[in-house]
Write a protein that holds these residues in place. Structure first.
Motif: not given
Length: 177
Positions: A26-35
DNA sequence: GTTGAGCGTT
């Protein structure tokens, strides 16, 4: 016979289907919300858990996604593996582990440092790997086997007082324009 | 926007 002896390498290469998916790269900037947004396409989720570095607080670049249903996690695994997310090609697989490691059990799990004498201080007898207590309480990962979704609080926990239910205030950060 | 590979202890 193919992978029945349970060696670690095999388990990693060929994890059994499970409602828990590991998502890597994952990108470091991918959040749980994104997932959540991505993976809920395939079915209702039971949870999403990005793993953060304890020191820096930043994502370590992988996460775990829990589905309610195995069929959905299967589909998600197949469809989302290799998908691009935030500019990264992500890898999705059935998780080997099911849960975070069990926190400190509360009792000393290390080998007895009995050296017959007084000077017990140094203790640098740990060669090579200095992982947590030589990973001595990995044996507690048996908890991983059980699916937390089915757990019920059978006895009232002393940590949850019924008088705590007042401060329901979530700390949603208000949008600033 | 600090990569890569990485299976978890907020």
């Amino acid at each position: 016979e193919a992978y029945s002896h349970g060696g670690d390498a095999d388990v990693r290469a060929n994890p059994d289907p499970s409602t828990c998916l590991g998502v890597f790269g994952l990108s470091l900037y991918t959040t749980e919300r994104d997932l959540r947004e991505v993976f809920s396409r395939y079915g209702p989720l039971a949870g999403v858990n990005v793993v953060y570095d304890q020191r820096t607080g930043r994502s370590r670049g992988f996460a775990f996604v829990y589905f309610e249903r195995l069929e959905d996690s299967k589909e998600a695994m197949e469809r989302a593996n290799g998908m691009e997310l935030d500019g990264r090609r992500i890898r999705v697989d059935y998780s080997i582990t099911k849960r975070p490691h069990t926190p400190t059990p509360g009792i000393y799990m290390g080998r007895p440092t009995h050296n017959g004498g007084g000077g017990g201080g140094g203790g640098s007898s740990r060669r090579g790997r200095d992982s947590y207590y030589d990973r001595g309480y990995d044996r507690y990962d048996r908890y991983d086997e059980y699916d937390y979704r089915y757990s019920r609080r059978r006895s009232p926990s002393p940590y949850y007082s019924r008088y705590r239910s007042r401060s329901r205030s979530r700390s949603y950060s208000p949008r600033r324009y």
